[in-house]
Motif scaffolding. Structure first.
Motif, PDB file in Angstrom:
ATOM      1  N   ASP A 364     127.142   0.495  34.223  1.00 25.65           N
ATOM      2  CA  ASP A 364     126.418   0.221  32.980  1.00 25.65           C
ATOM      3  C   ASP A 364     125.709  -1.130  33.084  1.00 25.65           C
ATOM      4  O   ASP A 364     126.347  -2.189  33.021  1.00 25.65           O
ATOM      5  N   VAL A 365     124.383  -1.069  33.258  1.00 27.35           N
ATOM      6  CA  VAL A 365     123.574  -2.285  33.415  1.00 27.35           C
ATOM      7  C   VAL A 365     123.481  -2.992  32.059  1.00 27.35           C
ATOM      8  O   VAL A 365     123.099  -2.379  31.055  1.00 27.35           O
ATOM      9  N   GLN A 366     123.844  -4.276  32.035  1.00 25.21           N
ATOM     10  CA  GLN A 366     123.824  -5.051  30.789  1.00 25.21           C
ATOM     11  C   GLN A 366     122.494  -5.782  30.601  1.00 25.21           C
ATOM     12  O   GLN A 366     121.902  -5.731  29.540  1.00 25.21           O
ATOM     13  N   ARG A 367     122.043  -6.461  31.652  1.00 23.72           N
ATOM     14  CA  ARG A 367     120.795  -7.219  31.557  1.00 23.72           C
ATOM     15  C   ARG A 367     120.041  -7.164  32.890  1.00 23.72           C
ATOM     16  O   ARG A 367     120.669  -7.102  33.946  1.00 23.72           O
ATOM     17  N   VAL A 368     118.720  -7.230  32.804  1.00 20.80           N
ATOM     18  CA  VAL A 368     117.875  -7.284  34.004  1.00 20.80           C
ATOM     19  C   VAL A 368     116.870  -8.418  33.826  1.00 20.80           C
ATOM     20  O   VAL A 368     116.247  -8.540  32.761  1.00 20.80           O
ATOM     21  N   LYS A 369     116.720  -9.249  34.861  1.00 18.03           N
ATOM     22  CA  LYS A 369     115.711 -10.314  34.829  1.00 18.03           C
ATOM     23  C   LYS A 369     114.917 -10.270  36.134  1.00 18.03           C
ATOM     24  O   LYS A 369     115.479 -10.471  37.217  1.00 18.03           O
ATOM     25  N   ILE A 370     113.615  -9.972  36.019  1.00 17.50           N
ATOM     26  CA  ILE A 370     112.725 -10.105  37.185  1.00 17.50           C
ATOM     27  C   ILE A 370     112.321 -11.579  37.242  1.00 17.50           C
ATOM     28  O   ILE A 370     111.929 -12.163  36.227  1.00 17.50           O
ATOM     29  N   LEU A 371     112.467 -12.196  38.412  1.00 14.26           N
ATOM     30  CA  LEU A 371     112.281 -13.648  38.506  1.00 14.26           C
ATOM     31  C   LEU A 371     110.810 -14.035  38.318  1.00 14.26           C
ATOM     32  O   LEU A 371     109.923 -13.477  38.972  1.00 14.26           O
TER      33      LEU A 371
END
Length: 531
Positions: A364-371
């Motif tokens: 279960d992915v909580q957060r995603v940040k593309i740099l």
């Protein structure tokens, strides 16, 4: 069995018993498999004088203290991991042999390797040193005989290798004599890495090479020992055992191969005799993040489970045990590292949503940040350490939007959201409350259906009005080719096969949760089945 022995008689000393004595060929009724090539009187004269003390390397190696019943094949197998074997001369009466390799470099690698790890044949230590002879000159009939055996053993057939860029040498050795094991892991609910396999199988002898790959949607490995006897012992002890409690069951067979030709040292393949090999694809041989996280050796650690002998001292293996949620690791938070660093992304195509969908197959992915300053890289925060390990082991090295992605553990403990009012161009997304999490419900059957990326997809939640043709068209529109399709009996589920794993990954990203109408959102996952 003894592991590393420091006082090995390998190296430059040449004993007086390297002198050859004449001996006769095998009697006619001896069977072919134990056929030996022996020196006749003329060869005896040629080979005199090897009792001089001379330290120069040679591509001819002198092997002493061989067990009486040892076969040519077993002696040749000692040299095969290091290069092509071009000639062999067995001195049955003396329990000795000469082995000629194609190059001096191969012979040096072999002597250096066996100076750290005692070679054994049939459970007996043997001794390897350079010969004074620069090549083996045997008479014609003798040489033909030797070449016949060599050809039988090294009949090289470049097979469709399990890993791109890896070829394997086939041989005519009967399976029980092969030093190579084929390992399949069933019920792989937790990741099993190359390092874990090395730890487990090293208990039975020196592991020279390992190649891991996915075939028929199952994690498999080929593992080569220096000695077929070690392979036999490992198979007897480990076949059918679980690595962790009630999962990751080892299924072990002898391979038809006698030698593995490993091109790259990375997380999918390793040649322990050649630390100089490149990692391929510009990958570091071991991801620095992992190397740093697990550099500290942990104390001897027994992984609970039916396999009590699996005491795993190495930290990389401890990481896998920690991933199984059974063992606390020093320096790693109780839940393990939940944040992944994904690099080599296609920055033109990738979005937080596409990463959420793909990585959501394994947790279960909580957060995603593309740099912001490096848009080919992203941080992904999973719900727990098990899920991040699982996603890393299944997705590292896969192709997404045409690029091979690298997945490692990040040093970050969480993914920070941008400050309120700050526009980060939609590069960071919080999925904490997403209704699309697959593993929220404890005991969900999704836990039993975690498989590596595969060309075959499992579709579910299909409404009655949707026909095979509709689904074929829908999936063909993702840019791939639909090779096969099969409805389950109730028509609510189906298997659909794309032509490549990359196409299937693309289709899953595009069509998981696709609205098929009638309040039915399509569910897509990887399947272990083929059509």
């Amino acid at each position: 069995m003894d592991g590393i022995v420091t006082d090995v008689a390998v190296g430059v000393k040449r004993g007086s018993d390297e002198l050859l004595s004449g001996s006769v060929l095998n009697s006619p009724n001896s069977n072919m498999s134990s056929m030996v090539v022996t020196a006749n009187g003329n060869d005896n004269k040629k080979f005199k004088g090897d009792d001089k003390m001379d330290g120069a390397p040679s591509r001819v190696l002198h092997i002493r203290k061989l067990p009486g019943e040892v076969t040519e094949t077993e002696v040749i197998a000692l040299g095969l991991p290091f290069g092509k074997v071009t000639n062999i001369l067995m001195l049955k009466g003396k329990n000795q042999a000469f082995l000629e390799l194609a190059t001096e470099e191969a012979a040096i690698t072999m002597v250096n390797y066996y100076s750290a790890v005692t070679p054994h044949l049939r459970n007996q230590p043997i001794y390897i040193q350079y010969s004074n002879h620069k090549e083996l000159k045997t008479d014609n009939t003798l040489n033909q005989r030797a070449q016949a055996v060599l050809q039988a053993v090294t009949a090289v057939q470049t097979t469709n290798a399990p890993m791109s860029g890896t070829t394997v040498s086939e041989s005519a050795v009967t399976p029980a004599q092969s030093p190579v094991l084929r390992i399949i892991i069933d019920n792989m609910y937790y990741p099993v890495t190359l390092d874990v396999l090395h730890q487990i199988f090293s208990k039975f002898g020196a592991v020279l090479k390992i190649i891991t790959f996915t075939k028929n949607n199952q994690f498999q490995a080929l593992l080569q020992y220096g000695d077929p006897v070690n392979a036999q012992q490992a198979k007897l002890a480990l076949d059918g055992q679980n690595i962790y409690n009630a999962c990751c069951t080892l299924r072990i067979d002898f391979s038809k191969l006698v030698n593995l030709n490993v091109k790259y040292n990375n997380d999918k393949s390793r040649d322990y005799t050649r630390p100089d090999l490149p990692s391929g694809d510009g990958q570091p041989a071991l991801d620095p993040a992992i190397a740093a996280a697990f550099a500290k050796e942990t104390s001897l650690l027994a992984v609970p489970g039916t396999l009590s002998p699996l005491a795993i001292p190495n930290a990389a293996a401890a990481a896998a045990a920690a991933a199984a949620g059974r063992v606390g690791m020093p320096g790693v938070s109780a839940g393990g590292n939940t944040v992944l660093l994904v690099s080599n992304l296609n920055e033109e195509m990738v979005t937080p949503q596409s990463l959420f969908t793909l990585f959501g197959v394994y947790g279960d992915v909580q957060r995603v940040k593309i740099l912001y300053n490096k848009k080919d890289s992203a941080l992904i925060q999973m719900a727990d350490g098990n899920q991040s390990q699982l996603a890393m082991s299944h997705l590292n090295g896969q192709k997404m939007y045409g690029k091979i992605i690298r997945v490692t553990l990040s040093k970050h403990q969480t993914v920070q959201l941008p400050r309120e009012g700050l526009d980060d161009q939609g590069l960071t997304k919080d999925f904490g409350n997403s209704p699309l999490h697959r593993f929220k419900k404890p005991g969900s059957k999704n836990f039993q259906n975690i498989f590596p990326p595969s060309a075959t997809l499992h579709l579910s939640n299909i409404p009655p009005s949707v026909a095979e043709e509709d689904l074929r068209t829908l999936f063909a529109n993702t840019g791939g080719t639909v090779k096969a399709f099969k409805f389950f009996q109730d028509h609510k589920m189906a298997l659909l096969q794309m032509s490549t794993v990359e196409e299937a990954i693309q289709a899953l990203i595009d069509l998981h949760n696709y609205n098929l109408g009638e309040n039915h959102h399509l569910r897509v996952s990887f399947s272990k089945s083929t059509i």
